[in-house]
Design an enzyme around this catalytic site. Structure first.
Site, short mmCIF file in Angstrom:
data_model
loop_
_atom_site.label_atom_id
_atom_site.label_comp_id
_atom_site.label_asym_id
_atom_site.label_seq_id
_atom_site.Cartn_x
_atom_site.Cartn_y
_atom_site.Cartn_z
N ASN A 183 47.04 5.04 34.17
CA ASN A 183 46.68 6.46 34.25
C ASN A 183 45.73 6.74 33.10
O ASN A 183 45.95 6.26 31.99
CB ASN A 183 47.89 7.37 34.07
CG ASN A 183 48.82 7.34 35.25
OD1 ASN A 183 48.56 6.68 36.24
ND2 ASN A 183 49.92 8.07 35.15
N LYS B 224 45.60 31.31 43.47
CA LYS B 224 46.63 30.79 44.39
C LYS B 224 46.04 30.62 45.77
O LYS B 224 46.22 29.59 46.43
CB LYS B 224 47.83 31.73 44.49
CG LYS B 224 48.79 31.76 43.34
CD LYS B 224 49.62 30.51 43.17
CE LYS B 224 48.92 29.47 42.35
NZ LYS B 224 49.00 29.53 40.92
N HIS C 283 29.35 46.81 38.59
CA HIS C 283 28.40 46.02 37.80
C HIS C 283 27.99 44.75 38.55
O HIS C 283 27.52 43.80 37.93
CB HIS C 283 29.01 45.68 36.44
CG HIS C 283 29.37 46.90 35.67
ND1 HIS C 283 28.45 47.67 35.03
CD2 HIS C 283 30.57 47.53 35.53
CE1 HIS C 283 29.06 48.71 34.48
NE2 HIS C 283 30.35 48.65 34.78
#
Ligand code: M6R
Length: 619
Positions: A100, A495, A514
């Protein structure tokens, strides 16, 4: 991200490794493989795709050996393919390595190894490790690993076996987690606690530069120079059922529904006699008294929790607070000093950028407090002090209960500092704690309603899907809110996009004029958070502006809101009434459920969304 498993004992290693890898599936991966030594012969099987593809491949020819290593890969260097999957071997197929992390100097190492005659068959950075170990091997695999890792730049957790040293696995780590699981007559190595929980709860967390050699009856740790190291074992308090779905269709749904209990447990553990207590916190009260500012640093959902933390801390602890994403903080020149409290927020405690940010803050003399979920994680260990969220294992890639647990800890940290610095009176603190407890109970009530009653969020998701197709897939989501719920707008959007792949953005509602209002026509669905607050009227004006331009609106309001009926919005979601400061804990629940049901409608892999990993241990 990638997962490592290793087994040595009397059981069939293949079965143990496949089980361990299955417990890490949630981390996100694109291929998997195992290497097992049987009768001093090395057997390697690896396949692109889900673990099932590998299991099917192995099915007719079960490997019998009792020493082996396994890996689930999340591609960084080289496409997902059988050849790039781990384990990787040396030229003679005697050594197998799983890894890893990222070896940053692999191209340089690869060229020099090639010049020395080594043959490479993959595009990965990992394969250089196998060849380096081969180069240094002269009968002792531990020794060869130690020599090889001295040449690696970057981050790694590795597990290595050699066919001539059956019954032995060597592991090593630098900036990537690795643990040893201690069994009776068997031992394990893994990158992640759930990988070993079926077999043992006793673990040793390895530290950077540790090199471990395990056999079925022994665990020997040394450092990179060969000095013997002793590390105390810890006992994991979770049980495996916490890492199971328990009847829920997805981990994400289970974890959403756990949130009320998680926050109530945090309150039970941390509030004693009306006072916040953090037993494990090693930072002195005097440090909290003297600091002049706070910088919160985190990534993704944890960053959103940090943004909410800023509102709460500034409101009651009255300390100027900035919030930064870890990847920005670590590379700019942040003005933080010994008078700065840096709070690193991380569910996993292993996020590479957050860990680097922590080190940068320490280098600059700051006091560093970590808010982590995973016990013994690197961030928890390296910070000056840690507060654990104790939310239990979070398996779904989309973080939910870790977020609300982090919010809960921010409320408590604020009360704690407010008491020490006397920015809130004792009676004021009592009132705040009372409201916080009420909010936790209301979370459970709200979740109870969603669990048992008619689930309007599922219905809205169905409507959205129809609309999406009607609009030729051009529909998308905007999330608007103000003040302490603004971070929830970001979180709701995150999410949704991470599990449904539908474009979604969150904005502070006051920013609409804006720029973002230019997006509004009949395509977007706009989720407005307009709960009872000091900016409620401003939110109503935003709602009018969006409505006038044709946007479809879902509005989250406080129970009993009569005003919203006059605004002709499409859908209304109510949350129980609570002080605005605590409302994020309630508001986020329908946002999470909406994301969940939209992804469910579209039929996506909710717990393991494409391209994402549970814990981002590389940059
Ligand atoms: O483990 P961490 O809290 O440090 O992780 C940070 C982010 O990678 C994480 O929150 C990510 O954004 C989640 N997938 C969000 O759901």
């Amino acid at each position: 991200m990638c997962g490592i498993a290793g087994y040595v004992g009397d059981k069939d290693a293949q079965g143990v490794l496949l089980k361990s890898l299955s417990r890490m599936e949630y981390r996100g991966y694109d291929s998997a493989g195992i290497a097992v030594i049987e009768d001093r012969r090395m057997f390697v099987a690896k396949k692109k795709g889900k673990l099932k593809v590998l299991a099917d491949e192995l099915c007719p020819n079960q490997i019998k050996g009792t020493t082996g290593i396994g890996h689930s890969r999340w591609a960084t260097h080289g496409v997902p393919s059988d050849a790039n999957a781990h384990p990787h071997c040396d030229c003679k197929g005697k050594i197998a390595v799983v890894h890893n992390g990222i070896i940053e100097n692999y191209l340089e190492l690869k060229s020099s190894l090639k010049r020395e005659g080594h043959k490479f068959i993959s595009e990965t950075d990992t394969e250089v490790i196998a060849h380096l170990i081969e180069k240094f091997y002269s009968g002792d695999i531990t020794e060869a690993v130690r020599k090889a890792i001295k040449l690696l730049h970057g981050s790694y957790a590795i597990a290595v076996i050699h066919k001539d040293e059956q019954g032995k696995i060597v592991g090593a780590r630098l900036d990537s987690p690795l643990i040893v699981g201690l069994g009776k007559g068997e031992n394990f190595i893994a990158s992640d606690v759930p990988a070993i929980l079926d077999y043992t709860h006793k673990v040793i967390y390895l530290d950077n530069n540790d090199v471990v050699t395990i056999t079925k009856d022994s665990v020997a740790i040394q450092n990179i120079t060969g000095r013997i190291i002793h590390r105390k074992p810890s006992v994991i308090k979770w049980n495996i059922s916490q890492a199971e779905k328990c009847g829920y269709k997805h981990f994400m749904l289970k974890e959403i529904f756990e949130q009320g209990d998680v926050v109530e447990k945090i309150i039970d553990e941390r509030i004693r006699d009306g006072r916040v207590e953090f037993d494990e916190l090693k930072i002195k009260e005097s440090d909290f008294r003297r600091i002049k500012n706070i910088t919160i640093v985190a990534c993704g959902t944890a960053y959103h929790a940090g943004l909410t933390g800023k509102y709460v801390i500034e409101e009651h602890a009255k300390i100027p607070c900035t919030v930064d994403t870890s990847s920005e903080f670590r590379y700019r020149n942040p003005v933080v000093t010994k008078d700065t409290l840096v709070i690193i927020v991380s569910q996993s405690g292993e996020t590479a950028d957050s860990l680097a940010a922590l080190r940068e803050a320490k280098r600059r003399g700051c006091v560093v407090l970590a808010i982590c979920n995973v016990l013994g994680s690197s961030i928890a260990r390296e910070a000056n002090g840690v507060i654990y969220t104790h939310a239990g294992p979070e398996i779904a890639v989309a973080s939910t209960k870790a977020y609300t647990a982090q919010l809960a800890i921010f409320y408590l940290v604020t009360f704690y500092i407010a008491r020490i610095r006397k920015t809130v009176s004792p009676s004021g603190l009592k009132a705040l704690i009372r409201e916080f407890k009420k909010c936790a109970a209301l979370m459970n009530e709200l979740l109870g309603e969603y669990r048992s009653g008619y689930n309007m969020l599922a219905a809205y998701a169905q409507e959205f899907k129809k609309y999406y197709h009607l609009k030729h897939n051009k529909s998308y989501f905007l999330y608007l809110a103000r003040n302490v719920n603004y971070p929830n707008a970001l979180e709701g959007a995150l999410k949704l996009k991470e599990i449904s792949y539908i474009s979604a953005e969150g904005y502070p509602a006051g920013e609409m004029k804006h720029g973002p209002i230019a997006l509004i026509d009949e395509n977007p669905w706009v989720v407005c958070i307009a709960v009872k607050s000091k900016t409620y009227d401003k939110m109503l004006s935003n709602i009018q502006e969006i409505k006038a331009r044709g946007g479809i609106m879902i509005v989250i309001v406080t129970e009993g809101d009569k005003e919203i009926m006059h605004h002709n919005v499409n859908y209304v979601i109510e949350i129980p009434s609570v002080e605005e400061l605590f409302s994020p804990l309630l508001v986020v629940i329908p946002l999470q459920l909406l994301a969940y049901y939209v992804a469910l409608e579209f039929g996506y892999d909710i717990d393991q969304p494409r391209n994402l990993a549970k814990s981002v241990t590389v940059e």
